[in-house]
Each structure stands twice: as structure tokens, then as C-alpha cells.
Design a protein around this motif. Structure first.
Motif, PDB file in Angstrom:
ATOM      1  N   ILE A  13      47.524  43.947  44.467  1.00  0.00           N
ATOM      2  CA  ILE A  13      46.364  42.799  43.942  1.00  0.00           C
ATOM      3  C   ILE A  13      45.675  43.280  42.637  1.00  0.00           C
ATOM      4  O   ILE A  13      45.579  44.376  42.418  1.00  0.00           O
ATOM      5  CB  ILE A  13      45.489  42.817  45.116  1.00  0.00           C
ATOM      6  N   MET A  14      45.679  42.229  41.752  1.00  0.00           N
ATOM      7  CA  MET A  14      44.866  42.574  40.195  1.00  0.00           C
ATOM      8  C   MET A  14      43.902  43.234  40.604  1.00  0.00           C
ATOM      9  O   MET A  14      42.949  43.003  41.613  1.00  0.00           O
ATOM     10  CB  MET A  14      45.171  41.215  39.340  1.00  0.00           C
ATOM     11  N   GLY A  15      43.495  43.890  39.586  1.00  0.00           N
ATOM     12  CA  GLY A  15      41.932  44.516  39.482  1.00  0.00           C
ATOM     13  C   GLY A  15      42.211  46.221  39.191  1.00  0.00           C
ATOM     14  O   GLY A  15      42.545  46.790  39.895  1.00  0.00           O
ATOM     15  N   HIS A  16      42.333  46.365  37.843  1.00  0.00           N
ATOM     16  CA  HIS A  16      42.493  47.902  37.225  1.00  0.00           C
ATOM     17  C   HIS A  16      41.259  48.644  37.419  1.00  0.00           C
ATOM     18  O   HIS A  16      41.528  49.796  37.902  1.00  0.00           O
ATOM     19  CB  HIS A  16      42.824  47.744  35.755  1.00  0.00           C
ATOM     20  N   GLY A  17      39.972  47.995  36.975  1.00  0.00           N
ATOM     21  CA  GLY A  17      39.036  49.170  37.009  1.00  0.00           C
ATOM     22  C   GLY A  17      37.964  48.628  38.333  1.00  0.00           C
ATOM     23  O   GLY A  17      37.304  49.735  38.595  1.00  0.00           O
ATOM     24  N   LYS A  59      33.210  35.242  32.873  1.00  0.00           N
ATOM     25  CA  LYS A  59      34.629  34.694  33.808  1.00  0.00           C
ATOM     26  C   LYS A  59      35.538  36.003  33.975  1.00  0.00           C
ATOM     27  O   LYS A  59      35.620  36.802  33.050  1.00  0.00           O
ATOM     28  CB  LYS A  59      35.354  33.448  32.974  1.00  0.00           C
ATOM     29  N   THR A  60      36.251  35.988  35.318  1.00  0.00           N
ATOM     30  CA  THR A  60      37.451  37.085  35.480  1.00  0.00           C
ATOM     31  C   THR A  60      37.567  36.847  36.863  1.00  0.00           C
ATOM     32  O   THR A  60      36.423  36.727  37.549  1.00  0.00           O
ATOM     33  CB  THR A  60      37.107  38.400  35.051  1.00  0.00           C
ATOM     34  N   ILE A  61      38.960  36.986  37.134  1.00  0.00           N
ATOM     35  CA  ILE A  61      39.207  37.166  38.556  1.00  0.00           C
ATOM     36  C   ILE A  61      38.643  38.497  39.262  1.00  0.00           C
ATOM     37  O   ILE A  61      39.013  38.415  40.258  1.00  0.00           O
ATOM     38  CB  ILE A  61      40.675  36.913  38.863  1.00  0.00           C
ATOM     39  N   ASP A  62      38.636  39.323  38.206  1.00  0.00           N
ATOM     40  CA  ASP A  62      38.355  40.824  38.953  1.00  0.00           C
ATOM     41  C   ASP A  62      36.918  40.756  39.318  1.00  0.00           C
ATOM     42  O   ASP A  62      36.581  41.947  40.205  1.00  0.00           O
ATOM     43  CB  ASP A  62      38.534  41.789  37.668  1.00  0.00           C
ATOM     44  N   ASN A  63      35.810  39.950  39.070  1.00  0.00           N
ATOM     45  CA  ASN A  63      34.502  39.892  39.345  1.00  0.00           C
ATOM     46  C   ASN A  63      33.856  41.148  39.028  1.00  0.00           C
ATOM     47  O   ASN A  63      32.971  41.506  39.803  1.00  0.00           O
ATOM     48  CB  ASN A  63      34.418  39.786  40.899  1.00  0.00           C
ATOM     49  N   GLY A  94      50.578  39.548  41.064  1.00  0.00           N
ATOM     50  CA  GLY A  94      50.630  39.386  39.479  1.00  0.00           C
ATOM     51  C   GLY A  94      49.910  38.081  39.101  1.00  0.00           C
ATOM     52  O   GLY A  94      48.785  37.994  39.546  1.00  0.00           O
ATOM     53  N   HIS A  95      50.427  37.491  38.237  1.00  0.00           N
ATOM     54  CA  HIS A  95      49.772  36.114  37.264  1.00  0.00           C
ATOM     55  C   HIS A  95      49.651  35.165  38.332  1.00  0.00           C
ATOM     56  O   HIS A  95      48.705  34.262  38.052  1.00  0.00           O
ATOM     57  CB  HIS A  95      50.058  36.019  36.150  1.00  0.00           C
ATOM     58  N   LEU A  96      50.183  34.969  39.494  1.00  0.00           N
ATOM     59  CA  LEU A  96      50.108  33.947  40.525  1.00  0.00           C
ATOM     60  C   LEU A  96      48.468  33.978  40.898  1.00  0.00           C
ATOM     61  O   LEU A  96      48.119  32.909  40.961  1.00  0.00           O
ATOM     62  CB  LEU A  96      50.739  34.518  41.851  1.00  0.00           C
ATOM     63  N   GLN A  97      47.892  35.063  40.964  1.00  0.00           N
ATOM     64  CA  GLN A  97      46.516  35.025  41.232  1.00  0.00           C
ATOM     65  C   GLN A  97      45.647  34.634  40.265  1.00  0.00           C
ATOM     66  O   GLN A  97      44.532  34.076  40.495  1.00  0.00           O
ATOM     67  CB  GLN A  97      45.963  36.532  41.536  1.00  0.00           C
ATOM     68  N   ARG A  98      45.959  34.258  38.890  1.00  0.00           N
ATOM     69  CA  ARG A  98      45.208  33.762  38.112  1.00  0.00           C
ATOM     70  C   ARG A  98      45.688  32.119  37.684  1.00  0.00           C
ATOM     71  O   ARG A  98      45.002  31.535  37.032  1.00  0.00           O
ATOM     72  CB  ARG A  98      45.161  34.308  36.650  1.00  0.00           C
ATOM     73  N   GLY A  99      46.564  31.492  38.361  1.00  0.00           N
ATOM     74  CA  GLY A  99      47.285  30.325  37.992  1.00  0.00           C
ATOM     75  C   GLY A  99      46.678  29.271  38.936  1.00  0.00           C
ATOM     76  O   GLY A  99      46.217  29.355  39.987  1.00  0.00           O
ATOM     77  N   ALA A 149      45.013  47.725  45.070  1.00  0.00           N
ATOM     78  CA  ALA A 149      44.261  47.013  43.988  1.00  0.00           C
ATOM     79  C   ALA A 149      45.208  47.732  42.783  1.00  0.00           C
ATOM     80  O   ALA A 149      45.727  48.932  42.999  1.00  0.00           O
ATOM     81  CB  ALA A 149      42.910  47.461  43.678  1.00  0.00           C
ATOM     82  N   GLU A 150      45.613  47.080  41.846  1.00  0.00           N
ATOM     83  CA  GLU A 150      46.254  47.617  40.714  1.00  0.00           C
ATOM     84  C   GLU A 150      45.888  49.043  40.336  1.00  0.00           C
ATOM     85  O   GLU A 150      46.609  49.934  39.959  1.00  0.00           O
ATOM     86  CB  GLU A 150      46.044  46.833  39.651  1.00  0.00           C
ATOM     87  N   GLY A 151      44.628  49.354  40.050  1.00  0.00           N
ATOM     88  CA  GLY A 151      44.111  50.427  39.742  1.00  0.00           C
ATOM     89  C   GLY A 151      43.847  51.587  40.666  1.00  0.00           C
ATOM     90  O   GLY A 151      43.122  52.470  40.314  1.00  0.00           O
ATOM     91  N   SER A 189      43.179  34.709  24.135  1.00  0.00           N
ATOM     92  CA  SER A 189      43.850  35.811  23.651  1.00  0.00           C
ATOM     93  C   SER A 189      42.749  37.200  23.672  1.00  0.00           C
ATOM     94  O   SER A 189      41.650  36.619  23.941  1.00  0.00           O
ATOM     95  CB  SER A 189      44.161  35.678  22.068  1.00  0.00           C
ATOM     96  N   ARG A 190      43.526  38.116  23.676  1.00  0.00           N
ATOM     97  CA  ARG A 190      42.545  39.343  23.736  1.00  0.00           C
ATOM     98  C   ARG A 190      42.296  39.932  22.530  1.00  0.00           C
ATOM     99  O   ARG A 190      41.886  41.280  22.378  1.00  0.00           O
ATOM    100  CB  ARG A 190      43.277  40.332  24.690  1.00  0.00           C
ATOM    101  N   ASP A 191      42.300  39.221  21.306  1.00  0.00           N
ATOM    102  CA  ASP A 191      41.815  39.608  20.097  1.00  0.00           C
ATOM    103  C   ASP A 191      40.411  40.081  19.972  1.00  0.00           C
ATOM    104  O   ASP A 191      39.764  39.422  20.480  1.00  0.00           O
ATOM    105  CB  ASP A 191      42.329  38.611  19.202  1.00  0.00           C
TER     106      ASP A 191
END
Ligand code: F6P
Length: 380
Positions: free
Chosen positions: A183-187, A139-143, A303-308, A236-238, A80-82
């Protein structure tokens, strides 16, 4: 074989937090197998990140739960992101750190291992500052986690995004179209840049380099003139348009300067209006490019395909070796650190050097240089 057995058995908790990422199960397994099998520690899992720790929802990991998970995507613990200090409880945002400290004590933990990205590093540091023995893994796909060569999950996402670009090529070519692939990557744009280069994109747009639509269109028109009436734009998303960035900065300044209630209201409205241009920017760019080039366009959002799905061999190896190294630090009592990947080895980096420091792509990074040298447009 020599075992690194402790005189006193250590009790370790482990959780996964933030967006899921391929390699998380490999890392849980790496920590757990080495800690329990090599160092004779006791390890329990907490479900769904910091929320599960707050609600004391545990999962045993010593009854075969770690078998057969190396190749599986996602996380067996749930995530979760809590955040401990800002958690939604009922309809209120509450600081639940004290409850987390109590549960840590109640489970007789000597240490807590948190597997996560940038947000998790910050949360782990807060818990360290409250006296917990914390160790994190990146961990993160964003590196984009600071102070580590690489994060696990990145290689898998890179492979998926590259394959997507490969496949988009033949359809873009057949229809003489522009395909804008988001492609994912906001920042940080590591994923878009890496996949864009590996997949042979014609334009790559990154959060680090604001783009000008006219420059993107120019690259595409030049390609058409050279007999290539199709183009792939890896975005990139961002990624952000220079014009929008300038307007956002001006609106933010105006808001900061606003004194009266009316001035503040109008500045907020202006900022909102600028922000609205920023949503759907991938679709907007595709439309703008149609107008500016006369070519038809299509958009693909990965989207989330990249994380699956199953992690690549490189991610399994990285996650396993970081996890195994983590158990060594647990054994030594090296707490308050992130286990960073450094070359073929690992290094414990104090959380203070990691938390709140996103690793973006430096302008002089060799990948940027490579992209420019092979003629990829970066929109600047
Ligand atoms: O943090 C990794 C990431 O996949 C980012 O690339 C992306 O912007 C974000 O998570 C998406 O978050 P969520 O899964 O919460 O929609």
C-alpha cells in the motif's frame, strides 16, 4: 445574497503540484467558484505545477472550465514534482525562482494558491520568503501533511485499498495462502494502517514501526494453529525491517566518520549494499514468510490504482470546503498560510509550522491501539 466583494478586484493564480490526488479538481473548483462567483476575483490556472508557472503556461478558468469537474479524478491543470529552486532546464538543474517571481508580476497576481502535499508546502514557503502572497491547501493520499486533521485524497485511497484487501481475502482463504499487499506511503503509514484495520488484515507493517520477519511469521503460524491457514499482510511502501534499519544506521554512521578517500569509498559501497536489500522488500518478505511458515505466498502491489478515479463524497466535501474557505482568506489578505481542516471547520496555519514537518503515526495513536486490541500483528 450578500457577496464578499472587494473594492479592488484581486487576481489569483492557482496550481497543483506533487503527485496527483483524488479531490484536486473539487478543490480547484471550490477555490475558483467561490473566488470568482462570491468575491468577484479573477482566477487563472498554471499548468503542470511550478514548471507551468516558470514557463508561464496558463489556463483560463472563467469560461466554464470548472463545470463538471467535481467528480473527476486527477487535476485539470496537470501536475509535476518540479521545485522552483531546483528545476531541470535543458540538462542542468537551475534555480528558477526569479523567473517565477517575474511571471507572478507579469500576470498581475495578488496571490498564488498551491494545492499540494509536503513538498509543495516547502516550495510555497520558499516563495513566501521571496515575497509572494501564497496560500496552500493540503492534498495527498498519504495523509502526512502536518497541522491539518486530514488531507484530501486520503479517504478515496483508503476506500480503494480497503476494497482491495476485501477482495484479496476470498482468494487467500481459498488457496490457504499468505497475500502480502503493498500500500502506498513511504514516510507515513496512515493508508496501510487505516485500510488494514478497515479491511481486516492480519498483519500491518508501517514505516513508523520497524518489523521483525520472525514476528510476522509467528502471527501467521498462530493463525494456522487456530485453524486459519491464510493471512493478509498489509505492508506500507516505506515499512522497514529492523535488521535493515540497524544496518543502514550503522553504514550511515561509518560514512559520516570516514576520513580518507578509500574509507569513504568503502562506506558508500556498504551503504549501497544495505540499500539494495531495501528494494523489492515486499517480494522479499513474501519469500521469507513462505520459508518460515510453509505456506504459499503471493504479492499484490496496489500502486497508482490508489490515486486514480473519482473522489469519494468525503473527499469532495473536504476539498470543496477547504477551497471555499481559501477564497475567504484570499479576500481577507490572510497570506502565507495553509488552509488546514480542523473538525468541521478550517484554520489558517502559517506555512512555517507546516513545511518540512511530516505527520507520521504517533506510537500511542488510537488506530495503533485499536489494531493491537483486535489482534492485528504489527511485526514488532
Ligand atoms: O505522494 C503520494 C504518493 O502516492 C506516495 O504514496 C507514493 O510513494 C508516491 O506518491 C509515488 O510517486 P510517483 O507518482 O511520483 O511515482
Amino acid at each position: 445574497m450578500h457577496k464578499g466583494k472587494n473594492v479592488m478586484t484581486k487576481y489569483v493564480g492557482i496550481l497543483t503540484s506533487g503527485g496527483d490526488s483524488p479531490g484536486l479538481n473539487a478543490a480547484i473548483r471550490g477555490v475558483g467558484k467561490a473566488a470568482m462567483g462570491f468575491y468577484d476575483m479573477k482566477v487563472i490556472g498554471f499548468r503542470d505545477g511550478f514548471r507551468g508557472l516558470m514557463e508561464n503556461r496558463t489556463m483560463r478558468l472563467d469560461g466554464g472550465e470548472l463545470s463538471g469537474i467535481l467528480t473527476i479524478g486527477g487535476t485539470i491543470l496537470g501536475t509535476s514534482r518540479d521545485k522552483p529552486h531546483r528545476m531541470l532546464v535543458g540538462d542542468k538543474i537551475c534555480d528558477m525562482t526569479d523567473v517565477i517571481l517575474k511571471n507572478y508580476e507579469a500576470n498581475h497576481l495578488d496571490a498564488l494558491v498551491c494545492l499540494g502535499g509536503g513538498g509543495t508546502q516547502k516550495n510555497a514557503l520558499r516563495l513566501k520568503e521571496r515575497g509572494l502572497n501564497v496560500i496552500t491547501l493540503p492534498k495527498t493520499i498519504d495523509n502526512d501533511v502536518a497541522m491539518t486533521d486530514v488531507t484530501f485524497g486520503f479517504d478515496t485511497a483508503l476506500t480503494i485499498a480497503t476494497e482491495a484487501i476485501d477482495r484479496l481475502h476470498s482468494t487467500a482463504h481459498s488457496h490457504h495462502r499468505i497475500v502480502v499487499v503493498e500500500i502506498m506511503g513511504h514516510g507515513a503509514g496512515w493508508l496501510a494502517l487505516g485500510a488494514g484495520i478497515a479491511g481486516g488484515a492480519d498483519v500491518i507493517l508501517l514505516p513508523e514501526i520497524p518489523y521483525d520477519v520472525e514476528h510476522v511469521a509467528h502471527t501467521i503460524r498462530e493463525r494456522r494453529r487456530a485453524g486459519k491457514p491464510f493471512s493478509i499482510v498489509a505492508m506500507a511502501e516505506g515499512a522497514i525491517e529492523t535488521k535493515v534499519l540497524d544496518e543502514t544506521k550503522a553504514a550511515e554512521k561509518k560514512k559520516a566518520r570516514a576520513k580518507t578517500k578509500d574509507e569513504k569509498k568503502s562506506a558508500s559501497a556498504e551503504l549501497k549494499k544495505v540499500g539494495a536489500q531495501y528494494t523489492d522488500k515486499t517480494l522479499t518478505l513474501a519469500k521469507q514468510l513462505e520459508t518460515l511458515t510453509g505456506l504459499e505466498s503471493r504479492v499484490t502491489i496496489l500502486g497508482h490504482l490508489q490515486r486514480g478515479g473519482t473522489p469519494t463524497a468525503a473527499d469532495r466535501l473536504l476539498a470543496t470546503r477547504l477551497g471555499a474557505a481559501c477564497s475567504g482568506f484570499l479576500n481577507d489578505g490572510t497570506y502565507g498560510v495553509m488552509v488546514a481542516a480542523r473538525g468541521d471547520g478550517t484554520e489558517p496555519v502559517p506555512l512555517e509550522h507546516v513545511a518540512g514537518k511530516r505527520k507520521t503515526i504517533p506510537f500511542d495513536h488510537p488506530w495503533i491501539e485499536t489494531a493491537r486490541r483486535v489482534g492485528i500483528g504489527l511485526g514488532d
